[in-house]
Scaffold this motif. Sequence first.
Motif, PDB file in Angstrom:
ATOM      1  N   ARG A   2       0.915  -1.548   0.248  1.00  9.86           N
ATOM      2  CA  ARG A   2       0.066   0.201   0.067  1.00  9.86           C
ATOM      3  C   ARG A   2       0.880   1.402  -0.037  1.00  9.86           C
ATOM      4  N   ALA A  27      -0.836  -1.925  -9.773  1.00  7.48           N
ATOM      5  CA  ALA A  27      -1.856  -2.076  -9.269  1.00  7.48           C
ATOM      6  C   ALA A  27      -3.216  -2.812 -10.415  1.00  7.48           C
ATOM      7  N   GLU A  34      -1.478  -1.129  -4.273  1.00  4.53           N
ATOM      8  CA  GLU A  34      -2.580   0.009  -4.211  1.00  4.53           C
ATOM      9  C   GLU A  34      -1.355   1.126  -4.208  1.00  4.53           C
ATOM     10  N   ARG A  36      -2.624   6.049  -4.022  1.00  2.00           N
ATOM     11  CA  ARG A  36      -3.507   6.673  -3.654  1.00  2.00           C
ATOM     12  C   ARG A  36      -2.445   8.067  -3.446  1.00  2.00           C
TER      13      ARG A  36
END
Length: 204
Positions: A2, A27, A34, A36
């Motif tokens: 992540r 991803a 992941e 973001r």
Amino acid sequence: MRVHIVVFDGMDDLDVVGPFSVLGMAARAGLGVEVRLTAPSGSAATTRGGLPLHPEPWAPEEADVLIVPGGGYASGENTGVRAEIADGRLPAALARAVRPDLVLASVCTGALLLAAAGLVTGRPCTTHHRAVGDLVAAGGVHVDARVVDDGDLVTAGGVTSGLDLALWLVERFRGPDASGLVQRAMEYERREPLWRGAGAGVRR
């Protein structure tokens, strides 16, 4: 894996878009990655080139890797990294985010934000060639390499080095086959040299 990429006003476009593109492709390929965008302020940010970005809430406890971009520092302007260092809130948030299982990473002059947080003292690291003197003055031990992996601190030097940083992180966490798959899909080969410390093993 992540990955959260920290955004702030005046960051370099490629420092954000490069890693995001690599990790986003990983991803979509189902490689267990992941990614973001995030910011302690929770506010929208605009890159040095004018690209507006809308981060998700700040939650470093949910990340395995926190990537800090650079921007504007080498030009000497009081924008981007220099403005964030002067403000102090982002370096303080980075310092508070530290925990044993978190890898802190930086692209180009993002290393100076980690330095302002007190996170590079005595550590092998790298940055943009025009900011090396300031990195050393802040306590970092400069290594002349494209990517420097010292375990829980991974830094990359150069305007396009975010691509190489992200590809190395994919290899470190997901193995060389995963990194190779992304490189072939992007038609890009990761640039060397890579410097690895004792704690920078590849996770399978």
